[in-house]
Design a protein around this motif. Structure first.
Motif, PDB file in Angstrom:
ATOM      1  N   MET A 171       7.182  -2.216   0.206  1.00  0.00           N
ATOM      2  CA  MET A 171       7.089  -2.135   1.660  1.00  0.00           C
ATOM      3  C   MET A 171       5.820  -1.387   2.090  1.00  0.00           C
ATOM      4  SD  MET A 171       9.808  -0.549   4.369  1.00  0.00           S
ATOM      5  CE  MET A 171       9.450   1.127   3.867  1.00  0.00           C
ATOM      6  N   VAL A 172       5.565  -0.240   1.455  1.00  0.00           N
ATOM      7  CA  VAL A 172       4.393   0.561   1.823  1.00  0.00           C
ATOM      8  C   VAL A 172       3.088  -0.168   1.496  1.00  0.00           C
ATOM      9  CG1 VAL A 172       3.120   2.675   1.256  1.00  0.00           C
ATOM     10  CG2 VAL A 172       5.563   2.785   1.702  1.00  0.00           C
ATOM     11  N   MET A 173       3.061  -0.856   0.349  1.00  0.00           N
ATOM     12  CA  MET A 173       1.839  -1.536  -0.090  1.00  0.00           C
ATOM     13  C   MET A 173       1.683  -2.929   0.508  1.00  0.00           C
ATOM     14  SD  MET A 173       0.298   0.625  -2.164  1.00  0.00           S
ATOM     15  CE  MET A 173      -0.858  -0.392  -3.050  1.00  0.00           C
ATOM     16  N   GLY A 174       2.750  -3.461   1.102  1.00  0.00           N
ATOM     17  CA  GLY A 174       2.679  -4.790   1.702  1.00  0.00           C
ATOM     18  C   GLY A 174       2.621  -5.910   0.679  1.00  0.00           C
ATOM     19  N   VAL A 175       3.324  -5.724  -0.447  1.00  0.00           N
ATOM     20  CA  VAL A 175       3.379  -6.737  -1.497  1.00  0.00           C
ATOM     21  C   VAL A 175       4.845  -6.980  -1.862  1.00  0.00           C
ATOM     22  CG1 VAL A 175       1.098  -6.143  -2.423  1.00  0.00           C
ATOM     23  CG2 VAL A 175       3.140  -5.047  -3.362  1.00  0.00           C
TER      24      VAL A 175
END
Length: 183
Positions: free
Chosen positions: A158-162
């Motif tokens: 979620m934080v890295m957008g992957v």
């Protein structure tokens, strides 16, 4: 609770000092858990979890980060803890202070158990992560978020957008690369 934390983060970023205090109070126990996990080996008794949390929060206050949510805040705070811990260990390792590096295992950097039990010192791990960050910045960030941030693969995704499988793949690569560098 997560929505309240996100609201406090946005209010704090908007300049609300009271929201900052409420945020720190709400997350202090979570940050203490991260600090205790980072200090599981003996650091000579000179660095306590509360000191690690407080120093990392002071460093966090001086940074310009646009926090997305609770997980992102905890991850950034954990990275600040890493910085504090590395600085502390550098000071302890100085020749005039006698040296004695603290040993940590890399097993926390992956969901796969560490079969060989090899321990690496924090400074070597720090240097290897810096080299990995030059080669594969995303993989290095994922190791930091896993090991120093204590985040799950879903939180990292979620934080890295992957996607979560991308997190797994990057962590496997990073672990293999770091093991090769550290042996």
């Amino acid at each position: 609770m997560s929505t309240q934390i996100t609201q406090l983060l946005h209010r704090w970023q908007g300049g609300d000092a009271q929201a900052r205090e409420q945020l720190f109070e709400a997350l202090y126990s979570d940050l203490m858990v991260v600090a205790r996990n980072r200090l599981f080996n003996d650091t000579g008794g000179t660095l306590q979890p509360a000191a690690l949390v407080n120093e990392s929060l002071l460093r966090l206050l001086g940074s310009e980060v646009d926090f997305k949510d609770r997980a992102h805040f905890i991850a950034v705070a954990a990275l600040k803890m890493r910085s504090v811990l590395v600085d502390h260990l550098r000071a302890r390792a100085a020749d005039k202070r006698g040296g004695n590096l603290v040993q940590l295992t890399l097993s926390h950097a992956s969901d796969v158990p560490d079969d060989d039990g090899d321990a690496y010192d924090v400074m070597a791990l720090h240097q290897a992560l810096s080299q990995l960050a030059e080669l594969e910045p995303r993989a290095a960030s994922m190791v930091e978020l896993t090991y120093f941030g204590g985040m799950s693969r879903d939180e990292i995704a979620m934080v890295m957008g992957v996607s979560a499988p991308t997190v797994d793949r990057d962590l496997r690569f990073a672990r293999a690369w770091l093991n090769r560098q550290l042996t």
